[in-house]
Every structure is written in structure tokens, then in C-alpha cells.
Design a protein around this motif. Structure first.
Motif, PDB file in Angstrom:
ATOM      1  N   VAL A 128     102.585 -88.660  48.475  1.00  0.00           N
ATOM      2  CA  VAL A 128     102.687 -87.809  49.545  1.00  0.00           C
ATOM      3  C   VAL A 128     102.782 -86.390  49.275  1.00  0.00           C
ATOM      4  O   VAL A 128     101.911 -85.592  50.172  1.00  0.00           O
ATOM      5  CB  VAL A 128     104.303 -88.099  50.270  1.00  0.00           C
ATOM      6  CG1 VAL A 128     104.301 -89.458  50.796  1.00  0.00           C
ATOM      7  CG2 VAL A 128     105.191 -87.805  49.329  1.00  0.00           C
ATOM      8  N   LEU A 129     103.001 -85.970  48.091  1.00  0.00           N
ATOM      9  CA  LEU A 129     102.878 -84.493  48.093  1.00  0.00           C
ATOM     10  C   LEU A 129     101.491 -83.988  47.700  1.00  0.00           C
ATOM     11  O   LEU A 129     100.922 -83.122  48.346  1.00  0.00           O
ATOM     12  CB  LEU A 129     103.880 -83.939  46.616  1.00  0.00           C
ATOM     13  CG  LEU A 129     105.202 -84.130  46.897  1.00  0.00           C
ATOM     14  CD1 LEU A 129     106.058 -83.850  45.824  1.00  0.00           C
ATOM     15  CD2 LEU A 129     105.553 -82.768  47.986  1.00  0.00           C
ATOM     16  N   VAL A 130     100.896 -84.669  46.908  1.00  0.00           N
ATOM     17  CA  VAL A 130      99.397 -84.376  46.331  1.00  0.00           C
ATOM     18  C   VAL A 130      98.712 -84.656  47.557  1.00  0.00           C
ATOM     19  O   VAL A 130      97.373 -84.258  47.994  1.00  0.00           O
ATOM     20  CB  VAL A 130      99.086 -85.017  45.007  1.00  0.00           C
ATOM     21  CG1 VAL A 130      97.751 -84.590  44.585  1.00  0.00           C
ATOM     22  CG2 VAL A 130     100.072 -84.483  43.950  1.00  0.00           C
ATOM     23  N   GLY A 131      98.776 -86.052  47.975  1.00  0.00           N
ATOM     24  CA  GLY A 131      97.986 -86.471  49.125  1.00  0.00           C
ATOM     25  C   GLY A 131      97.913 -85.675  50.300  1.00  0.00           C
ATOM     26  O   GLY A 131      96.997 -85.367  50.830  1.00  0.00           O
ATOM     27  N   SER A 132      99.127 -84.966  50.731  1.00  0.00           N
ATOM     28  CA  SER A 132      99.123 -83.923  51.739  1.00  0.00           C
ATOM     29  C   SER A 132      98.192 -82.767  51.486  1.00  0.00           C
ATOM     30  O   SER A 132      97.537 -82.514  52.315  1.00  0.00           O
ATOM     31  CB  SER A 132     100.573 -83.642  52.045  1.00  0.00           C
ATOM     32  OG  SER A 132     100.824 -82.837  53.340  1.00  0.00           O
ATOM     33  N   THR A 133      98.553 -82.280  50.286  1.00  0.00           N
ATOM     34  CA  THR A 133      97.829 -81.230  49.832  1.00  0.00           C
ATOM     35  C   THR A 133      96.147 -81.333  49.655  1.00  0.00           C
ATOM     36  O   THR A 133      95.459 -80.768  50.346  1.00  0.00           O
ATOM     37  CB  THR A 133      98.210 -80.922  48.326  1.00  0.00           C
ATOM     38  OG1 THR A 133      99.597 -80.646  48.248  1.00  0.00           O
ATOM     39  CG2 THR A 133      97.538 -79.678  47.829  1.00  0.00           C
ATOM     40  N   VAL A 134      95.748 -82.539  49.242  1.00  0.00           N
ATOM     41  CA  VAL A 134      94.331 -82.695  49.409  1.00  0.00           C
ATOM     42  C   VAL A 134      93.980 -82.936  50.754  1.00  0.00           C
ATOM     43  O   VAL A 134      92.664 -82.279  51.145  1.00  0.00           O
ATOM     44  CB  VAL A 134      94.197 -84.159  48.556  1.00  0.00           C
ATOM     45  CG1 VAL A 134      92.752 -84.539  49.019  1.00  0.00           C
ATOM     46  CG2 VAL A 134      94.237 -84.096  47.102  1.00  0.00           C
ATOM     47  N   ARG A 135      94.502 -83.447  51.756  1.00  0.00           N
ATOM     48  CA  ARG A 135      94.168 -83.494  53.121  1.00  0.00           C
ATOM     49  C   ARG A 135      94.244 -81.888  53.530  1.00  0.00           C
ATOM     50  O   ARG A 135      93.163 -81.457  54.535  1.00  0.00           O
ATOM     51  CB  ARG A 135      95.138 -84.306  53.788  1.00  0.00           C
ATOM     52  CG  ARG A 135      94.722 -85.708  53.834  1.00  0.00           C
ATOM     53  CD  ARG A 135      95.503 -86.674  54.797  1.00  0.00           C
ATOM     54  NE  ARG A 135      97.210 -86.601  54.535  1.00  0.00           N
ATOM     55  CZ  ARG A 135      97.800 -87.297  53.777  1.00  0.00           C
ATOM     56  NH1 ARG A 135      97.353 -88.230  52.920  1.00  0.00           N
ATOM     57  NH2 ARG A 135      99.165 -87.060  53.508  1.00  0.00           N
ATOM     58  N   SER A 136      94.855 -81.196  53.186  1.00  0.00           N
ATOM     59  CA  SER A 136      94.967 -79.750  53.570  1.00  0.00           C
ATOM     60  C   SER A 136      93.644 -79.016  52.866  1.00  0.00           C
ATOM     61  O   SER A 136      92.805 -78.225  53.851  1.00  0.00           O
ATOM     62  CB  SER A 136      96.134 -79.037  52.921  1.00  0.00           C
ATOM     63  OG  SER A 136      97.145 -79.490  53.816  1.00  0.00           O
ATOM     64  N   TYR A 137      93.258 -79.358  51.862  1.00  0.00           N
ATOM     65  CA  TYR A 137      91.998 -78.891  51.147  1.00  0.00           C
ATOM     66  C   TYR A 137      90.911 -79.358  51.906  1.00  0.00           C
ATOM     67  O   TYR A 137      89.791 -78.535  52.064  1.00  0.00           O
ATOM     68  CB  TYR A 137      91.974 -79.467  49.593  1.00  0.00           C
ATOM     69  CG  TYR A 137      92.640 -78.604  48.741  1.00  0.00           C
ATOM     70  CD1 TYR A 137      91.734 -77.374  48.229  1.00  0.00           C
ATOM     71  CD2 TYR A 137      93.828 -78.536  48.061  1.00  0.00           C
ATOM     72  CE1 TYR A 137      92.509 -76.415  47.305  1.00  0.00           C
ATOM     73  CE2 TYR A 137      94.422 -77.817  47.260  1.00  0.00           C
ATOM     74  CZ  TYR A 137      93.858 -76.888  46.766  1.00  0.00           C
ATOM     75  OH  TYR A 137      94.078 -76.025  45.597  1.00  0.00           O
ATOM     76  N   LEU A 138      90.618 -80.707  52.378  1.00  0.00           N
ATOM     77  CA  LEU A 138      89.717 -81.206  53.003  1.00  0.00           C
ATOM     78  C   LEU A 138      89.601 -80.667  54.307  1.00  0.00           C
ATOM     79  O   LEU A 138      88.442 -80.026  54.777  1.00  0.00           O
ATOM     80  CB  LEU A 138      89.734 -82.731  53.170  1.00  0.00           C
ATOM     81  CG  LEU A 138      89.840 -83.478  51.990  1.00  0.00           C
ATOM     82  CD1 LEU A 138      90.218 -85.072  52.327  1.00  0.00           C
ATOM     83  CD2 LEU A 138      88.400 -83.750  51.485  1.00  0.00           C
ATOM     84  N   SER A 139      90.868 -80.195  55.153  1.00  0.00           N
ATOM     85  CA  SER A 139      90.673 -79.572  56.382  1.00  0.00           C
ATOM     86  C   SER A 139      89.885 -78.014  56.345  1.00  0.00           C
ATOM     87  O   SER A 139      89.254 -77.622  56.864  1.00  0.00           O
ATOM     88  CB  SER A 139      92.039 -79.489  56.986  1.00  0.00           C
ATOM     89  OG  SER A 139      92.555 -80.565  57.384  1.00  0.00           O
ATOM     90  N   TRP A 140      90.502 -77.345  55.020  1.00  0.00           N
ATOM     91  CA  TRP A 140      89.950 -75.889  54.811  1.00  0.00           C
ATOM     92  C   TRP A 140      88.486 -76.137  54.650  1.00  0.00           C
ATOM     93  O   TRP A 140      87.793 -75.119  54.999  1.00  0.00           O
ATOM     94  CB  TRP A 140      90.869 -75.395  53.752  1.00  0.00           C
ATOM     95  CG  TRP A 140      90.479 -74.404  53.173  1.00  0.00           C
ATOM     96  CD1 TRP A 140      90.165 -73.014  53.672  1.00  0.00           C
ATOM     97  CD2 TRP A 140      90.041 -73.887  51.808  1.00  0.00           C
ATOM     98  NE1 TRP A 140      90.074 -71.922  52.920  1.00  0.00           N
ATOM     99  CE2 TRP A 140      89.977 -72.421  51.751  1.00  0.00           C
ATOM    100  CE3 TRP A 140      90.061 -74.422  50.620  1.00  0.00           C
ATOM    101  CZ2 TRP A 140      89.298 -71.970  50.656  1.00  0.00           C
ATOM    102  CZ3 TRP A 140      89.928 -74.137  49.550  1.00  0.00           C
ATOM    103  CH2 TRP A 140      89.450 -72.847  49.465  1.00  0.00           C
ATOM    104  N   LEU A 141      88.158 -77.092  53.702  1.00  0.00           N
ATOM    105  CA  LEU A 141      87.029 -76.752  53.309  1.00  0.00           C
ATOM    106  C   LEU A 141      85.706 -77.222  54.353  1.00  0.00           C
ATOM    107  O   LEU A 141      84.870 -76.989  54.745  1.00  0.00           O
ATOM    108  CB  LEU A 141      86.465 -77.960  52.086  1.00  0.00           C
ATOM    109  CG  LEU A 141      87.255 -77.600  50.793  1.00  0.00           C
ATOM    110  CD1 LEU A 141      87.225 -78.469  49.781  1.00  0.00           C
ATOM    111  CD2 LEU A 141      86.616 -76.449  50.294  1.00  0.00           C
ATOM    112  N   LYS A 142      86.272 -78.136  55.401  1.00  0.00           N
ATOM    113  CA  LYS A 142      85.494 -78.464  56.433  1.00  0.00           C
ATOM    114  C   LYS A 142      85.494 -77.353  57.601  1.00  0.00           C
ATOM    115  O   LYS A 142      84.363 -76.948  57.854  1.00  0.00           O
ATOM    116  CB  LYS A 142      86.282 -79.777  57.361  1.00  0.00           C
ATOM    117  CG  LYS A 142      85.494 -79.964  58.534  1.00  0.00           C
ATOM    118  CD  LYS A 142      86.239 -81.215  59.452  1.00  0.00           C
ATOM    119  CE  LYS A 142      85.325 -81.636  60.568  1.00  0.00           C
ATOM    120  NZ  LYS A 142      85.227 -80.739  61.592  1.00  0.00           N
ATOM    121  N   ASP A 143      86.323 -76.751  57.634  1.00  0.00           N
ATOM    122  CA  ASP A 143      86.374 -75.443  58.424  1.00  0.00           C
ATOM    123  C   ASP A 143      85.460 -74.320  57.970  1.00  0.00           C
ATOM    124  O   ASP A 143      84.885 -73.482  58.781  1.00  0.00           O
ATOM    125  CB  ASP A 143      87.675 -74.818  58.506  1.00  0.00           C
ATOM    126  CG  ASP A 143      88.746 -75.853  59.363  1.00  0.00           C
ATOM    127  OD1 ASP A 143      88.138 -76.750  60.057  1.00  0.00           O
ATOM    128  OD2 ASP A 143      89.966 -75.381  59.325  1.00  0.00           O
TER     129      ASP A 143
END
Length: 295
Positions: A259-274
Motif C-alpha cells: 500500500v505504501l509503495v503502491g500508492s506512491t507509484v500511482r502518484s508517480y504515474l499521475s505526475w508523469l501523465k500530467d
């Protein structure tokens, strides 16, 4: 562990997994910056209070992660102190089930409903400038968590909460928890320019020179981002990106890391998409992430 360390005339911290700030307000009254990870941490804090004949008036939580608010309930019950937390984090402090629920993205299983991710409830009030002691200044530190803040006090000591990690921690665990990557990087750039008598990060050694560690954290964020972009050369779902990133860094998966790294990776994906560096599309009812090829 849990030693009381004096760093300025009226400023101390208690050495613990997440450092606890202690600031003398006068001869008898003190306030805390965060309260540790559980009731036992609260007991250790109270031992220092009693040994020095100090009266605890308030706890100022930098944010609502369990390792920073875990001693709240015990200390509030024993001393009647006020508790303040910033913005959205005040809601999480009042209702700690929100942290594992947010991280998991639904009702969390028992594996996540424990003191490391879910503190005991405490009666927190919203942190306002009017609640701050004389000489205190609130420093917004967004990125790691929703409305995280740090504090500068009259001794020119700056308590930095979780806005950066130690070199040792990053070299061991590689990926630190981040909610908003863009804001996190902005915060680190601001920290590089900040001046103070001494800085007290929650998860790194106190220092009078914070810029090199801030830059090390920036470099690690950019390194992880580049790895994610490379992993997405082939369209993958977020679970596959997470799996490949764990393999890349030699990390071991468990519920907390998931959950900790998974949530962080999804945040990276959002940032990289934006930023237009990766794209997202749905195929066969699956969300896939793919690197955007340079034109």
C-alpha cells in the motif's frame, strides 16, 4: 532510543523512529511537535516531562501519519493537552481509519488495521496561526502527505517533519512515500534555500546544512521517475509497474509495502501523465500506462 537531546536554549527533540520535538514555552510549560508512533512512545515522552517538571500544554502534529500521532491519545488523556493538526490531516487525526483506507483504496483488511498505519483517535483541532505559541512560524511542506507542515521556533530551529529522508533510509528502501510528487519536489527546492540555526527532520539527523540532503532526495525522485518511464516502454497496468519496480530495486513485497509503495507509484504515474511523459489508455477493461515516445 527515546533520549532527550537539547539543540538550542529552549529546543529539544526526543530520539525515536520519528523524532518528537519538545519546545519550552516558559519555565514550566512545553509543547510537542508530533507524539511518536504509539502509546509506548507517549509513555516515554511523559517520563521526560515528569523528570523535568514540565507541563505539556499542546501537541502540534506536522501531519497525520500514524508514526507522528500515535502518542496523541495517551498524552491527551494523561495531561489534558490540546492537539492541533493541519488541514485535511486534522480529519485523519480525528479518524485514523482514513489512513489505511486511503492507502488501500477501500476498506482495509486486518493486515493494515494496526498501529503502524492506524493510530488511536485523538481530539484534534484545526491548526491555525492563532493556535501557535509566541515565536512559532508554520512552514507549509506539501508533497509527502496532504497538508503537512513544519515549524520554526524562536530559537531558529526548524522541524521538517517527513519532507525528506536520510541517505541511509533511501539507500536501503529506495522509494519513500509521496502523495503529490510535483509538490514534493517544490518543497525540496524550497528547503534547499531555507536557512536556520538547525534543522530537525523526523527521519534524518539534525543538521545546520540541509541543502545536500534535500538535493539527494530530489535526485532519488528523478531516478525513480526515469525507471518508471523505462518500465512503461511496454504498456502495463499499475500492478505490473509496481512489480517490475520492486524487482528493479530488489525490494520484498508485503501488505505494508504494497500500500505504501503502491500508492506512491500511482502518484508517480499521475505526475508523469500530467507532464506528458507517459499516457494512459483502457484496453480489455484494463488501465494501461505507456511511455510517450519523443517526437
Amino acid at each position: 532510543m527515546y533520549e532527550l537531546v537539547q539543540i538550542a536554549e529552549n529546543s529539544y527533540y526526543i530520539q525515536s523512529p520519528a523524532k518528537i520535538g519538545v519546545v519550552k514555552l516558559n519555565d514550566t510549560d512545553v509543547c510537542l511537535i508530533d507524539s511518536g508512533n504509539d502509546k509506548d512512545a507517549g509513555r516515554k515522552v511523559r517520563q521526560h516531562l515528569d523528570a523535568n517538571n514540565w507541563h505539556l500544554t499542546a501537541i502540534f502534529n506536522t501531519h497525520s501519519n500514524a508514526d507522528h500521532i500515535g502518542g496523541n491519545q495517551y498524552l491527551q488523556n494523561k495531561t489534558g493537552c490540546k492537539i492541533y493538526a493541519p488541514g485535511i490531516d486534522c480529519g485523519f487525526t480525528r479518524h485514523p481509519i482514513l489512513e489505511p483506507s486511503f492507502l488501500y483504496g477501500g476498506f482495509p483488511p486486518k493486515d493494515l488495521r494496526h498501529k503502524f498505519l492506524m493510530a488511536q483517535e485523538s481530539n484534534a483541532e484545526y491548526l491555525t496561526d492563532d493556535a501557535l505559541p509566541n515565536g512559532f512560524q508554520k512552514i507549509p511542506l506539501p508533497g509527502h502527505f496532504f497538508d503537512m507542515v513544519g515549524f520554526r521556533n524562536a530559537d531558529d530551529v526548524v522541524f521538517l517533519a517527513d519532507c525528506l529522508s536520510s541517505r541511509e533510509t533511501l539507500e536501503k528502501y529506495q522509494i519513500s512515500f509521496i502523495y503529490d510528487v510535483a509538490s514534493y519536489l517544490d518543497t525540496l527546492e524550497m528547503i534547499k534555500r531555507l536557512e536556520a540555526k538547525i534543522f530537525v527532520p523526523a527521519h534524518a539527523e539534525a543538521t545546520d546544512q540541509i541543502a545536500p540532503l534535500a538535493q539527494f532526495n530530489i535526485d532519488k525522485v528523478n531516478e525513480i521517475a526515469e525507471k518508471i518511464i523505462a518500465i512503461c516502454a511496454t504498456p502495463l497496468c499499475s500492478e505490473q509497474v509496481l512489480q517490475k519496480l520492486f524487482a528493479e530495486y530488489g525490494l520484498q513485497m508485503n501488505f505494508e509495502q504494497y500500500v505504501l509503495v503502491g500508492s506512491t507509484v500511482r502518484s508517480y504515474l499521475s505526475w508523469l501523465k500530467d507532464m506528458g511523459k507517459i499516457s494512459a489508455r483502457f484496453k480489455n477493461n484494463q488501465l494501461l500506462w505507456e511511455r510517450v515516445k519523443p517526437q
